[in-house]
Write an enzyme that holds these catalytic residues in place. Structure first.
Site, PDB file in Angstrom:
ATOM      1  N   CYS A   1      -0.958  32.781  13.220  1.00  0.00           N
ATOM      2  CA  CYS A   1      -0.770  33.230  14.610  1.00  0.00           C
ATOM      3  C   CYS A   1      -0.388  32.045  15.491  1.00  0.00           C
ATOM      4  O   CYS A   1      -1.173  31.571  16.316  1.00  0.00           O
ATOM      5  CB  CYS A   1      -2.046  33.897  15.112  1.00  0.00           C
ATOM      6  SG  CYS A   1      -2.417  35.429  14.261  1.00  0.00           S
TER       7      CYS A   1
ATOM      8  N   TYR B   1       0.683  14.146   2.411  1.00  0.00           N
ATOM      9  CA  TYR B   1       0.261  14.582   3.746  1.00  0.00           C
ATOM     10  C   TYR B   1       0.373  16.087   3.963  1.00  0.00           C
ATOM     11  O   TYR B   1       0.562  16.533   5.082  1.00  0.00           O
ATOM     12  CB  TYR B   1       1.028  13.814   4.829  1.00  0.00           C
ATOM     13  CG  TYR B   1       0.846  12.326   4.715  1.00  0.00           C
ATOM     14  CD1 TYR B   1      -0.368  11.733   5.057  1.00  0.00           C
ATOM     15  CD2 TYR B   1       1.865  11.527   4.212  1.00  0.00           C
ATOM     16  CE1 TYR B   1      -0.552  10.372   4.910  1.00  0.00           C
ATOM     17  CE2 TYR B   1       1.688  10.158   4.069  1.00  0.00           C
ATOM     18  CZ  TYR B   1       0.473   9.593   4.419  1.00  0.00           C
ATOM     19  OH  TYR B   1       0.289   8.232   4.263  1.00  0.00           O
TER      20      TYR B   1
ATOM     21  N   GLU C   1       0.821  -1.208   0.000  1.00  0.00           N
ATOM     22  CA  GLU C   1       0.000   0.000   0.000  1.00  0.00           C
ATOM     23  C   GLU C   1       0.862   1.269   0.000  1.00  0.00           C
ATOM     24  O   GLU C   1       0.920   1.991   0.992  1.00  0.00           O
ATOM     25  CB  GLU C   1      -0.904   0.015   1.238  1.00  0.00           C
ATOM     26  CG  GLU C   1      -1.878  -1.141   1.320  1.00  0.00           C
ATOM     27  CD  GLU C   1      -2.637  -1.156   2.638  1.00  0.00           C
ATOM     28  OE1 GLU C   1      -2.222  -0.447   3.581  1.00  0.00           O
ATOM     29  OE2 GLU C   1      -3.625  -1.878   2.738  1.00  0.00           O
ATOM     30  N   PRO C   2       1.529   1.582  -1.094  1.00  0.00           N
ATOM     31  CA  PRO C   2       2.326   2.819  -1.121  1.00  0.00           C
ATOM     32  C   PRO C   2       1.448   4.057  -1.167  1.00  0.00           C
ATOM     33  O   PRO C   2       0.393   4.074  -1.803  1.00  0.00           O
ATOM     34  CB  PRO C   2       3.141   2.678  -2.413  1.00  0.00           C
ATOM     35  CG  PRO C   2       2.270   1.843  -3.297  1.00  0.00           C
ATOM     36  CD  PRO C   2       1.583   0.865  -2.379  1.00  0.00           C
ATOM     37  N   GLY C   3       1.887   5.088  -0.486  1.00  0.00           N
ATOM     38  CA  GLY C   3       1.223   6.388  -0.547  1.00  0.00           C
ATOM     39  C   GLY C   3       2.271   7.463  -0.722  1.00  0.00           C
ATOM     40  O   GLY C   3       2.456   8.018  -1.806  1.00  0.00           O
TER      41      GLY C   3
END
Length: 451
Positions: free
Chosen positions: A381, A410, A310-312
């Site tokens: 901020c 991500y 499952e590469p992401g």
């Protein structure tokens, strides 16, 4: 939240952009001091589309999908690549994954909805999550997803009840925590014993739960899953996980008389975030995992299972960059040089969350050496709001376009509207053409839900 103390001993590396090696997208080049990706001038693109701006090298992204598929199929015919969509998700990347024959890992109802909205085949969808809601489970089972990766006994009972009510038998995996300590950040280490994910192997808990799953109605135990973490450079960790899982499969056969047909070893292959990083290649990852499963199944007399990974991050991180415009310069002698950009933790939370490192360049000075150490701080901020901390950069001026490499994973998917900041647009570039695949948010978008 605050920045780490500045490293006053750090020296600029005097590298130019093309010296940054593995962090660069495949088609990156410098022409007349400007950075080009996919044949598109990043300076002009920033001026046309505004900043902050996510940009993806489409040729690089597709090449990585093909490399994964071909590397595994060449070594293990009955294998599939499952794109971990939590790394980066929009409709266009799902279309590309479908065109390349990949499966899709979704970790929430919204990710499943995105996949279904563009016609991604539900039978190639794998549903993850440690606390899938009953609504999400019903949506997934109703849609006909291929596999639900069950994470607990409570969820097993829920899947059984919902599938029975819908008149279906749902194929499932059990997620096993193999106890392998991957060499990565503690927040993204998921395969060790102290984890919210999966069935723990201590005191035979996971093994007992396999027996429960085999006796549970309305489900079929099709396989096992594990995932030891993310951003892993040490390939031996994957072999260790495979050894634990195959031995577990052999015990299931011997004591329950059930042969596990499918084995999903998760993802986690690391990428280069700095010019000095030396991650393993997709080919090396495929060789280690495929040879390990073949060898270990042979040792235990097991038939070869269908093998999935499952590469992401290793698909989308490097093809993606983020463009910013310099708005403020502030030098604190003997402390730090701040270069403030028109984004920050709202479009890239990883630096604040993990103290992640990135390589920056000034896109309109890309052929020049990086002669200063700077911190690219954001506009929000929060004192810890930074994208790049104490890294080399060319001499900055107001209005410069800064490109931060390796932001494809991500960043967009973990973006927020902190301080009312609209999230950036996403642009795919290829063969000199830039196309907006996700438009920039507007102020109107931010408050549409308010009553």
């Amino acid at each position: 939240m605050s920045l780490p103390a500045s490293d006053l001993t750090k020296q600029p590396d005097n590298r130019t952009t093309m010296d940054l090696g593995a962090v660069l997208p495949m088609t990156a080049e410098v022409r007349d001091d400007h950075l080009f990706i996919g044949g598109v001038d990043m300076v002009e693109l920033a001026r046309e589309q505004g900043t902050a701006l996510y940009v993806f090298d489409e040729a690089d992204l597709v090449s990585r999908m093909e490399s994964y598929r071909d590397a595994f199929r060449a070594r293990y015919e009955d294998s599939d690549i499952i794109y971990a969509s939590k790394a980066f998700l929009n409709k266009e990347v799902v279309r590309l994954a479908n065109a390349e024959g990949m499966c899709l890992d979704v970790s929430g109802g919204g990710e499943l909805a995105c996949a279904l909205s563009v016609g991604f085949p539900a039978e190639r969808v794998f549903v993850h999550g440690n606390n899938k809601t009953p609504q999400e489970l019903e949506e997934a089972i109703s849609a006909g997803v291929g596999r639900i990766v069950v994470d607990s006994r409570i969820e097993l009972a829920r899947v059984s009840e919902i599938a029975g009510r819908l008149g279906k038998v749902q194929d499932i995996y059990l997620r096993i925590t193999p106890g392998v300590e991957a060499d990565t950040h503690e927040y993204i280490r998921t395969g060790c014993e102290d984890s919210k994910f999966g069935f723990n192997m201590r005191d035979d808990f996971a093994f007992t739960c396999v027996g429960t799953a085999l006796e549970t109605t309305n489900v079929r135990l099709a396989g096992l899953h594990c995932h030891i973490g993310s951003q892993i450079f040490a390939l031996h960790s994957f072999r260790e996980a495979a050894a634990v899982m195959v031995e577990f499969m052999a015990r299931i056969r011997d004591e329950y008389g059930h042969v596990i047909e499918e084995l999903d070893l998760g993802g986690g292959l690391g990428v280069a975030y700095t010019a000095d990083d030396r991650p393993s290649s997709i080919e090396d990852f495929a060789e280690v995992t495929c040879s390990a499963v073949r060898e270990l199944c042979g040792q235990h007399g097991l038939p070869l299972p269908r093998l999935m990974v499952e590469p992401g991050r290793s698909l989308v991180a490097t093809p993606g960059v983020t463009l910013y415009t310099v708005g403020i310069l502030k030098t604190l002698p003997g402390i730090r040089k701040y270069v403030a950009v028109d984004g920050g933790m709202s479009d890239n939370i990883r630096t604040a969350l993990y103290h992640a490192d990135y390589e920056p360049t000034i896109a309109n000075k890309a052929g020049q050496p990086r002669t200063e150490i700077v911190t690219l701080c954001g506009k929000h901020c929060e004192s810890g709001d930074a994208v790049v901390v104490d890294m080399p950069l060319q001499h900055p001026d107001l209005g410069d376009v800064v490109c931060v490499f390796g932001t494809g994973a991500y960043c967009a998917t973990m973006a927020s509207n902190y301080n009312g900041q609209p999230r950036p647009a996403v642009v795919f570039v290829k063969d000199g053409v830039a196309r907006v695949v996700t438009r920039r948010e507007t102020y109107n978008d931010l408050y549409q839900r308010d009553l």
